[in-house]
Every structure is written in C-alpha cells, then in structure tokens.
Design an enzyme around this catalytic site. Structure first.
Site, PDB file in Angstrom:
ATOM      1  N   ASN A 237     -18.860-103.367  -4.727  1.00 17.42           N
ATOM      2  CA  ASN A 237     -18.069-102.346  -4.043  1.00 17.42           C
ATOM      3  C   ASN A 237     -17.389-101.458  -5.066  1.00 17.42           C
ATOM      4  OD1 ASN A 237     -16.450-101.170  -1.715  1.00 17.42           O
ATOM      5  ND2 ASN A 237     -14.814-101.882  -3.073  1.00 17.42           N
ATOM      6  N   GLU A 238     -17.753-100.196  -5.087  1.00 19.00           N
ATOM      7  CA  GLU A 238     -17.077 -99.209  -5.936  1.00 19.00           C
ATOM      8  C   GLU A 238     -16.936 -99.692  -7.376  1.00 19.00           C
ATOM      9  OE1 GLU A 238     -13.328 -97.829  -4.439  1.00 19.00           O
ATOM     10  OE2 GLU A 238     -14.234 -96.924  -2.658  1.00 19.00           O
TER      11      GLU A 238
ATOM     12  N   GLU B   7     -12.181-103.819   6.966  1.00 22.12           N
ATOM     13  CA  GLU B   7     -11.637-104.474   5.769  1.00 22.12           C
ATOM     14  C   GLU B   7     -10.338-105.154   6.156  1.00 22.12           C
ATOM     15  OE1 GLU B   7     -11.100-102.229   2.128  1.00 22.12           O
ATOM     16  OE2 GLU B   7     -10.638-104.107   1.099  1.00 22.12           O
TER      17      GLU B   7
ATOM     18  N   CYS C  68     -12.284-103.283  -1.508  1.00 19.81           N
ATOM     19  CA  CYS C  68     -11.679-103.903  -2.694  1.00 19.81           C
ATOM     20  C   CYS C  68     -11.457-105.393  -2.490  1.00 19.81           C
ATOM     21  CB  CYS C  68     -10.355-103.230  -3.003  1.00 19.81           C
ATOM     22  SG  CYS C  68     -10.550-101.547  -3.563  1.00 19.81           S
TER      23      CYS C  68
HETATM   24  O1  AHR Z   1     -10.836 -98.309   2.404  1.00 20.66           O
HETATM   25  C1  AHR Z   1      -9.803 -98.662   1.557  1.00 20.66           C
HETATM   26  C2  AHR Z   1     -10.294 -98.921   0.141  1.00 20.66           C
HETATM   27  O2  AHR Z   1     -10.819 -97.760  -0.397  1.00 20.66           O
HETATM   28  C3  AHR Z   1     -11.421 -99.903  -0.001  1.00 20.66           C
HETATM   29  O3  AHR Z   1     -10.984-101.199  -0.099  1.00 20.66           O
HETATM   30  C4  AHR Z   1     -12.075 -99.510  -1.264  1.00 20.66           C
HETATM   31  O4  AHR Z   1     -13.444 -99.806  -1.277  1.00 20.66           O
HETATM   32  C5  AHR Z   1     -11.772 -98.050  -1.390  1.00 20.66           C
HETATM   33  O5  AHR Z   1     -11.241 -97.737  -2.606  1.00 20.66           O
END
Ligand code: AHR
Length: 677
Positions: free
Chosen positions: A401-402, A60, A274
């Site tokens: 994502n999440e 990321e 994120c």
């Molecule tokens: O890995 C860090 C963050 O943790 C990522 O961006 C997110 O998907 C999770 O909340």
C-alpha cells in the site's frame, strides 16, 4: 414522508412528483450559459466492454470505522487489553468504572497468569472484600450505549472463580457459587434490564443472557457485579444488539452496513491503507490474528492511534462481502513497513529480514487456502469451523500500500509475487504505485509493474477539485497492453477538507472518465469510507456516524448514484462546443442486463448548461421512457450537515426522450438519464 425540497432550489417547495411534472425534462432557469453544448452518444454502436466491477468500497479501520463503528459490539475495552502503547492515558481499565452498592466494598485487579487464551493475555480480577451489596464494573461503550426499549441485546462474559471468602485463607466454602448480575442502567441509574448468573469453578466459562430494556435510553451503561465475598476472573465482557446486519452473531451495525450495501459496491478493499503495512516492521496487520473464536484473537494497536479488537476480522470482512455481493479484496503488506514508520517521514521503511520472508509468504498462501480451499484443507477447515464451509471465492489480492518503491520493497514484492504466480495464477495480484498521482514512486511503481507484467496497479490521489476537472483525460492515453488500473483511493479535497457539493461533483466528473476508460480502469474506490464523529483522524470521509445516526455526505450520494447506474459497455461520447475551461463532463454506458442506456452529465459550473443531446443510431421518431435523477444543492459550497435535512440528495422523476432532444442541466449538478430502450 415525501421530501418537499426540490432539486431546483429556485422552485417553490413542492412534492417531488409534482416538481417532476412542473419541470418536465428541462429545468426552468434564466441562468443558462452560452450556446448549447452538443453531447453526441454513439447509441447504435456496441460500445466498448468495460469492467462490470468498476465501483467498490475501500474499508479501512481508521476513524473508529471498525471497533466503535461497523462492528456492532457496544462495550469498549471488552477484554481489558487497552494499553498506553495505544494512547498514553489508556490502560487495562480504561472505559470501565468500579461501582459499589450497599455496604459492599471491593477492588479491581489485573490478571495475566491464567488467560482465557494466550492471544488474549489480560483479564480483570474483581474482588469483593466486603459483602452487603455488590461490587462491579460499569462501561459506557463508545461515547454512549444506545439501547432501544423492547429490543434484545445479547450480553456475555467469560469468568471463573478465583476463590470465595478472603485471599490466602480457606474461610469459605469453595464450592459455593459467586452470584453475579448483569444489568443495563439508564442514564438516571434506573435498571432497564437485568440477568442473574452463578459462577462456579476454576474453568473459564462463557455466560450469556439476553437483555431486553424496558425503555429506550441513548446513554445507558452496562454493569456487571458480584455479590459475595471472594474474587472472580473476568474477560470478554460483551454486548451486541440482536438486530445486527442480516442477524449475524458477532455482527455488524445494521444501519452502517445497510448504508454501505446501498452503494451496491462490486468489491470491497480492506483492512487498509496504512493500517496494512503498519508503523514498524513486524507491526503489519496479520490476518491470522483475526480469525477463529473472538476470545482467541490477538488485539492490536491500530496504527491510527487506537485499539483493534479484531472482532471484526477477516471472517467478518469476507462474510460481509458475501452478504452484499461484493468481491473481497484484501490487502497484505509487501514485506515492508510504512516509509513514515517510527516518526521518520519518508525514511522509516524497513523490510522483514529475508530469512523471515518464506514464513511470511506462507501466511499469504494460507490466506488463499483459508478463503478458497476446501473445508478439508488445513485453513479451509478454520473457515468452515467459523460457519462457512463453502469457499469465499477470493480472486483479488492487493500486495503493498502506497509503498516507496525502493530496492527493499522490490525485492520482497518480487519474492511474494513469484510464489503467487506459480502457485495461484488464478489470483489477480494488485501492485502499488505509491501515494501520489505522479512523481518518483508513481513512475517507479508503474515501471516495476510492467517489468513483472502485473495484472493491475493501485493508484491513489487526494487532490483539489479543480485537479479532477483538469485531469479527465488522464486514462485516455494509458497503455491498454500494460497492467490495468485500480484507483484504490481517491477523493477531491476541497478547502477545509469539507464534503462540499463542489468536491462531490469533481469526483462525479472523474467517475465519468473512469467509465469512459473502464476497459483499463477496472476498479475504483473512494477513500476513506467511514468516520465516527469525535474520533476522526482523516477528513473528508464518505459516511459520518455517531452511536445512533448515520450521515450521508454529498460524496456518498455521487458514489451511490454511480453504483446504482453502472454498466458494462461504454458508448463513445463526445462533447462539442464546450467552452474552454467549462466544467462539464459526460459518459454513457449500457447495462446489458436491462438493456438501459445510462447517460451521466456533470455540470460543475455556476450556471445552468444548455445541451443538445444526440443519441446517434437510434431510430428517428421513437421515444423512450427514461428515469432522470438530479443531484444538486443550493451552492457549490453546500454540505449535508449532521442532524439537518440533507441539502444535497438525489431527486428522481420519470420522463421520455427521443434520439435528439435539447435540455438544460442545473448549475452544480450531476444528472443521470436512464433510458429504457
Ligand atoms: O485513506 C486514508 C489513508 O490515505 C490510507 O490509509 C492511506 O493508504 C492513504 O495515505
């Protein structure tokens, strides 16, 4: 130099080979706890087929992982696009200084009326008001520009001549070129390397030179200066080491890329996290802004509070995956932004207007064409123009994502999924089960995934080490007929969120359970991967770095060992006589290519563990050569400190084993036995 610290800290410091000889197969120690635990492996059976791609990485762009990190660009704010929307103190000239020499005088201005490309709207106007020396700009990179004497650095900039002489006059010959120098200066101001150019005409032109510094300096600065009265428009001021990973132009930092490659990841998820769904409904990561010539890419605010040049974009991510043999796993937004967007925890999720969804879905289809289409297709041609005529072979695509599993999310996810299922049944679409290991979004995410008959669901959890030990059976009961699992983000968060041996061993124990369940857990990636010291938004991370150093944590070592010693069949493995609450875990896999049987044993307790190993099904009386690798440290709290010799690192030895043998594994350790059958 041969490391002298032994994996058994109570032994005197000896060369590794000698330690191996001294300890043989068992570890000498008086602290063995209780009666032996029997680890029984069904070594004669075929085992259960497990995912050959179980372990990958999750990259990321967080913690300066891309710009100022893996992306080897040494100039910070190269295209004058930094802005107060990213950090309040930032602007187009952040990280640049005005420098003048001799009698010369001048100023910096910001242009936007004739950009090098519409996606790259701002540029520098460098005005020399008075000649007699030079007027220029200087950059110190990301904290530092480290250069090595004798190594080549590829410098470049785009420029055109705004005018010669004075503004609004015709007091100079407009055909006269503007002399420009680019130089590398040591911290003490001496010139380490220099190149001269002449900028002529009103067409944006790229100028390039190779700089070879006469000596090393870890804090050099890059200077670009003009020498006559007049004005230049300047953009994309860049410098890369020639020595990038695999020597690629616009490439990656070799040391960091090699550290990732050495994990032997089978796939790479990117670019977030994120970062993907972004801090507002139209602020998602748009892959189309990240391909094509770098000066034509649209830089953006990174949701982690800094700047993304997009120089490390989808082409570079896919290229890196191809270079290291990892399957690319890009993630696109599900048409909603983060539920925490706009500083409204849990309430910020907004969906793209439904009228915009067809265009958004077309972008997703275009991504597949860009990655997999022939060079003659519209988007395949963009890939081919970047130097990759052959397809990248995309097979996985994360959607979301999440995300909070709301009606807005479900409606948009379903729209995307229905089109993908129809047009690209070959693509494995990976859904999401929210940010936690359990709870409302987890339950709803899984229910929704079953309803759609998704192939795979992405789970995330960041929890204390003990949680990992308490949940080793988590996947034993997962429904094999339903969607498979991608454990896309996980890490054991110890006190102070430090990279302790305790946290690494909890993850190792978890990995044994993933191997045992590798028929349904198909993919797994620790998170986050990279973090630049001084620019870290999230702890713990797997690899820390500065401009010149790479620090491998204990957690990295666990991932690396599992990456090097994976398999494609799991053998039934039981632990008999394990005292209640004992932190002891094991798995056994077979690597069909080598035929090796790989037994992993994790002891998370403070006492050595006496073990009786029984490899059922192997002929009595036979012996096998084996490699034994032990990862341990002085205590559960041990951390590999930056700049210090690592206290947690693997030590290997060769040995031999028979189908039934007794042994002891050290306190706080991961032991891998690779048995050559
Ligand atoms: O890995 C860090 C963050 O943790 C990522 O961006 C997110 O998907 C999770 O909340």
């Amino acid at each position: 130099m041969c490391p002298v610290r032994s994996h058994a800290p109570w032994l005197p410091a000896l060369p590794v080979s000698l330690v191996a000889f001294v300890v043989g197969f068992s570890f000498a120690s008086a602290r063995v706890a209780g009666a032996p635990v029997t680890i029984q492996v069904d070594a004669g059976g075929p085992g259960r087929a497990i995912s050959p791609e179980l372990l990958g990485v999750f990259f990321e762009d967080l913690n300066y992982a891309a710009d100022g990190g893996l992306y080897a660009e040494l100039i910070q704010n190269r295209s004058f696009e930094y802005s107060a929307t990213e950090q309040t103190a930032w602007g187009p000239f952040s990280f640049w200084d005005l420098v003048k020499t001799g009698e010369a005088d001048g100023a910096l201005g910001l242009g936007d009326s004739r950009p090098v490309h519409v996606n790259n709207p701002h540029y520098l106007l460098l005005t020399v008001l008075k000649a007699g020396g030079s007027v220029g700009i200087a950059n110190r990179g990301f904290d530092q520009i480290p250069v090595e004497g004798g190594q080549a650095y590829e410098a470049s900039f785009w420029a055109y001549q705004a005018y010669m002489g004075r503004k609004w006059t015709n007091d100079a010959d407009q055909n006269q070129p503007m002399p420009v120098t680019v130089r590398l200066e040591a911290k003490d101001g001496t010139t380490l390397a220099e190149a001269r150019f002449e900028v002529v005409g009103r067409t944006w032109t790229q100028h390039r030179a190779t700089l070879v510094p006469s000596r090393s300096d870890s804090e050099a600065r890059f200077v670009l200066a003009a020498h006559e009265r007049g004005e230049l428009a300047i953009d994309m001021v860049s410098m890369f080491p020639r020595d990038t990973f695999q020597g690629r132009a616009n490439g990656l930092r070799r040391d960091l890329a090699e550290a990732i490659a050495d994990l032997r990841p089978k796939f790479m998820r990117f670019p977030g996290g994120c970062l993907v769904h972004g801090p507002g409904v139209r602020h998602y990561y748009d892959w189309k802004n990240t391909v094509g010539p770098v000066e034509q890419r649209r830089a953006a605010r990174n949701s982690w509070g800094y700047h993304q040049t997009m120089g490390l974009g989808y082409f570079e991510y896919f290229q890196f995956c191809a270079d290291i043999g990892a399957a690319p796993l890009p993630v696109v937004t599900a048409g909603v932004c983060c539920q925490h967007a706009g500083h409204t925890p849990g309430r910020g999720q907004e969906g793209l207007p439904l009228a915009e969804m067809p265009a958004y879905i077309q972008d997703v289809l275009d991504l597949i064409e860009w990655a997999n289409g022939p060079a003659t297709s519209r988007w395949g041609a963009v890939r081919a123009a970047a130097g990759r005529p052959e397809p990248f072979g995309l097979k996985y695509l994360g959607v979301g994502n999440e995300d909070a599993i709301t009606p807005e999310f479900k409606e948009r996810f379903r729209m995307i999924f229905d089109v993908l299922k129809q047009k690209h049944p070959e693509i494995v679409v990976i859904g999401t089960s929210g940010p936690f290991a359990s709870g409302e979004d987890y339950d709803n995410g899984w229910t929704f995934a079953r309803e759609l008959n998704l192939a795979m669901v992405d789970e995330h959890y960041y929890l204390p080490p003990q949680w990992f030990w308490d949940n080793l059976a988590r996947y034993d009961g997962y429904d094999r007929a339903g969607p498979a699992v991608y454990l896309g983000e996980y890490a054991a968060h110890d006190e102070g969120r430090r990279n302790t041996l305790r946290s690494a061993l909890a993850e190792a124990a978890c990995l044994t359970s993933l191997e045992r369940n590798g028929d349904t857990v198909r993919l797994a990636s620790y998170a986050p991967l990279l973090a630049r010291r001084g620019h870290t938004q999230w702890h713990p991370d797997m690899i820390y770095f500065t401009g010149t150093a790479v620090y491998r944590t204990a957690n990295y070592q666990v991932q690396r060992l599992f990456g090097h010693h994976g398999g494609d069949r799991a053998l039934a493995t039981t632990l008999a006589g394990r005292p209640a609450g004992a932190r002891l875990a094991a798995s056994a896999v077979v690597d069909s290519v080598s035929g090796d049987l790989i037994l992993k044993i994790v002891n998370g307790d403070a006492a050595d563990a006496a073990l009786a190993i029984r490899l059922a099904g192997l002929a009595d009386g036979t012996t096998f050569r084996a490699e034994r690798v032990v990862l341990t440290g002085p205590s559960a709290d041990a951390v590999n400190e930056d700049g210090q010799p690592p206290v947690v690192q693997p030590v290997s030895a060769t040995t031999s084993v028979s189908p039934a043998f007794d042994t002891t594994v050290p306190a706080h350790s991961l032991t891998i036995l690779r048995i050559h059958r």
